[in-house]
Write a protein that holds these residues in place. Sequence first.
Motif, PDB file in Angstrom:
ATOM      1  N   HIS A  86      38.848  37.384   7.740  1.00 40.58           N
ATOM      2  CA  HIS A  86      37.996  36.197   7.621  1.00 40.58           C
ATOM      3  C   HIS A  86      36.945  36.453   6.546  1.00 40.58           C
ATOM      4  CE1 HIS A  86      39.716  34.314  11.197  1.00 40.58           C
ATOM      5  NE2 HIS A  86      39.732  35.539  11.707  1.00 40.58           N
ATOM      6  N   ARG A  87      37.165  35.857   5.374  1.00 40.86           N
ATOM      7  CA  ARG A  87      36.240  35.991   4.251  1.00 40.86           C
ATOM      8  C   ARG A  87      36.109  34.642   3.578  1.00 40.86           C
ATOM      9  NH1 ARG A  87      39.699  40.212   3.953  1.00 40.86           N
ATOM     10  NH2 ARG A  87      40.945  39.250   2.332  1.00 40.86           N
ATOM     11  N   PRO A  88      34.940  34.350   2.993  1.00 37.07           N
ATOM     12  CA  PRO A  88      34.795  33.068   2.296  1.00 37.07           C
ATOM     13  C   PRO A  88      35.475  33.105   0.925  1.00 37.07           C
ATOM     14  CG  PRO A  88      32.743  34.296   2.187  1.00 37.07           C
ATOM     15  CD  PRO A  88      33.674  35.086   3.063  1.00 37.07           C
ATOM     16  N   VAL A  89      36.071  32.002   0.556  1.00 39.99           N
ATOM     17  CA  VAL A  89      36.678  31.822  -0.762  1.00 39.99           C
ATOM     18  C   VAL A  89      36.442  30.364  -1.156  1.00 39.99           C
ATOM     19  CG1 VAL A  89      38.958  31.228   0.151  1.00 39.99           C
ATOM     20  CG2 VAL A  89      38.764  32.193  -2.135  1.00 39.99           C
ATOM     21  N   GLU A  90      36.273  30.097  -2.429  1.00 44.48           N
ATOM     22  CA  GLU A  90      36.017  28.723  -2.864  1.00 44.48           C
ATOM     23  C   GLU A  90      37.335  27.985  -3.056  1.00 44.48           C
ATOM     24  OE1 GLU A  90      34.063  26.464  -6.631  1.00 44.48           O
ATOM     25  OE2 GLU A  90      33.037  28.233  -5.874  1.00 44.48           O
ATOM     26  N   VAL A  91      37.456  26.821  -2.408  1.00 44.58           N
ATOM     27  CA  VAL A  91      38.627  25.962  -2.527  1.00 44.58           C
ATOM     28  C   VAL A  91      38.121  24.564  -2.834  1.00 44.58           C
ATOM     29  CG1 VAL A  91      40.656  25.014  -1.366  1.00 44.58           C
ATOM     30  CG2 VAL A  91      39.920  27.356  -0.874  1.00 44.58           C
ATOM     31  N   TRP A  92      38.502  24.026  -3.965  1.00 45.23           N
ATOM     32  CA  TRP A  92      38.070  22.696  -4.408  1.00 45.23           C
ATOM     33  C   TRP A  92      36.557  22.546  -4.365  1.00 45.23           C
ATOM     34  CZ3 TRP A  92      42.022  21.794  -0.340  1.00 45.23           C
ATOM     35  CH2 TRP A  92      43.305  21.815  -0.859  1.00 45.23           C
ATOM     36  N   CYS A  97      37.342  29.562   4.681  1.00 44.15           N
ATOM     37  CA  CYS A  97      37.839  30.838   5.185  1.00 44.15           C
ATOM     38  C   CYS A  97      39.217  31.088   4.575  1.00 44.15           C
ATOM     39  CB  CYS A  97      37.928  30.831   6.709  1.00 44.15           C
ATOM     40  SG  CYS A  97      38.560  32.378   7.391  1.00 44.15           S
ATOM     41  N   ILE A  98      39.410  32.286   4.050  1.00 46.99           N
ATOM     42  CA  ILE A  98      40.678  32.616   3.398  1.00 46.99           C
ATOM     43  C   ILE A  98      41.827  32.711   4.413  1.00 46.99           C
ATOM     44  CG2 ILE A  98      40.468  35.128   3.514  1.00 46.99           C
ATOM     45  CD1 ILE A  98      41.452  35.147   0.578  1.00 46.99           C
ATOM     46  N   ARG A  99      41.514  32.880   5.702  1.00 49.95           N
ATOM     47  CA  ARG A  99      42.549  33.068   6.723  1.00 49.95           C
ATOM     48  C   ARG A  99      42.823  31.822   7.561  1.00 49.95           C
ATOM     49  NH1 ARG A  99      43.042  37.955  11.078  1.00 49.95           N
ATOM     50  NH2 ARG A  99      44.880  37.156  12.090  1.00 49.95           N
ATOM     51  N   CYS A 100      41.797  31.043   7.901  1.00 53.52           N
ATOM     52  CA  CYS A 100      41.943  29.943   8.860  1.00 53.52           C
ATOM     53  C   CYS A 100      42.398  28.637   8.215  1.00 53.52           C
ATOM     54  CB  CYS A 100      40.631  29.712   9.595  1.00 53.52           C
ATOM     55  SG  CYS A 100      40.110  31.124  10.575  1.00 53.52           S
ATOM     56  N   ARG A 101      43.123  27.834   8.982  1.00 53.91           N
ATOM     57  CA  ARG A 101      43.604  26.532   8.525  1.00 53.91           C
ATOM     58  C   ARG A 101      43.367  25.488   9.599  1.00 53.91           C
ATOM     59  NH1 ARG A 101      43.435  29.215   4.863  1.00 53.91           N
ATOM     60  NH2 ARG A 101      44.998  29.932   3.434  1.00 53.91           N
ATOM     61  N   PRO A 111      51.914  14.839   8.534  1.00 52.17           N
ATOM     62  CA  PRO A 111      51.149  16.053   8.859  1.00 52.17           C
ATOM     63  C   PRO A 111      50.357  16.530   7.644  1.00 52.17           C
ATOM     64  CG  PRO A 111      53.475  16.546   8.631  1.00 52.17           C
ATOM     65  CD  PRO A 111      53.347  15.076   8.485  1.00 52.17           C
ATOM     66  N   TRP A 112      49.198  17.143   7.924  1.00 53.54           N
ATOM     67  CA  TRP A 112      48.372  17.739   6.866  1.00 53.54           C
ATOM     68  C   TRP A 112      47.876  19.086   7.325  1.00 53.54           C
ATOM     69  CZ3 TRP A 112      43.551  18.958   8.536  1.00 53.54           C
ATOM     70  CH2 TRP A 112      43.027  18.218   9.596  1.00 53.54           C
ATOM     71  N   ILE A 113      47.570  19.924   6.361  1.00 47.25           N
ATOM     72  CA  ILE A 113      47.010  21.236   6.646  1.00 47.25           C
ATOM     73  C   ILE A 113      46.100  21.601   5.473  1.00 47.25           C
ATOM     74  CG2 ILE A 113      48.974  22.457   5.626  1.00 47.25           C
ATOM     75  CD1 ILE A 113      48.604  24.589   7.852  1.00 47.25           C
ATOM     76  N   HIS A 114      44.915  22.138   5.773  1.00 51.66           N
ATOM     77  CA  HIS A 114      43.995  22.552   4.715  1.00 51.66           C
ATOM     78  C   HIS A 114      43.106  23.684   5.219  1.00 51.66           C
ATOM     79  CE1 HIS A 114      40.545  20.480   6.561  1.00 51.66           C
ATOM     80  NE2 HIS A 114      41.353  19.483   6.774  1.00 51.66           N
ATOM     81  N   PRO A 115      42.476  24.418   4.294  1.00 52.18           N
ATOM     82  CA  PRO A 115      41.628  25.548   4.700  1.00 52.18           C
ATOM     83  C   PRO A 115      40.437  25.097   5.536  1.00 52.18           C
ATOM     84  CG  PRO A 115      42.095  25.623   2.352  1.00 52.18           C
ATOM     85  CD  PRO A 115      42.575  24.302   2.854  1.00 52.18           C
ATOM     86  N   THR A 116      40.034  25.930   6.492  1.00 54.80           N
ATOM     87  CA  THR A 116      38.869  25.664   7.334  1.00 54.80           C
ATOM     88  C   THR A 116      37.597  25.956   6.548  1.00 54.80           C
ATOM     89  OG1 THR A 116      40.130  26.309   9.280  1.00 54.80           O
ATOM     90  CG2 THR A 116      37.731  26.304   9.507  1.00 54.80           C
TER      91      THR A 116
END
Length: 141
Positions: A86-92, A97-101, A111-116
């Motif tokens: 669990h680490r922060p990463v910039e998305v858009w 979180c790099i691990r959670c969705r 259906p949709w899925i995106h980073p938490t």
Amino acid sequence: MGAIVYASAGGRKYHFDRRCRAFENGQQLNDVDTPDDAYLASWVYRKLHPLKQMSSQKAAMDGKLPCLACVPLHLQQMPEARDFGHRPVEVWGEPCCIRCRDQGIDEYGDPWIHPTLWPCTSAIVLGLAPRDTADRTGAAA
């Protein structure tokens, strides 16, 4: 060198027994039984991966945790990292979180899925991010 264990590329655990019932049950959770489920599964469920042989040290370095159903206590090795992935990463432009969705179904039934968004619940529980008394809308909790 550690004990010989088995882990899949997509799983979070390593196993001492190649025929571990817990691994089989986890794989069955992603099994698709009907054609109606196949479309949803292609979006939501991960690809199934077979078990590969490796050392328990390698599995722990890869961030895998010991299976509590089949790995004896004296062979359980915990990964060195305290963040468990669990680490922060910039998305858009947002910290995620790099691990959670997060996943769901939109108003059209797709259906949709995106980073938490960061911090995820696990990051807060692990003490990687401060507990905030306000929720994301700014209202006091």
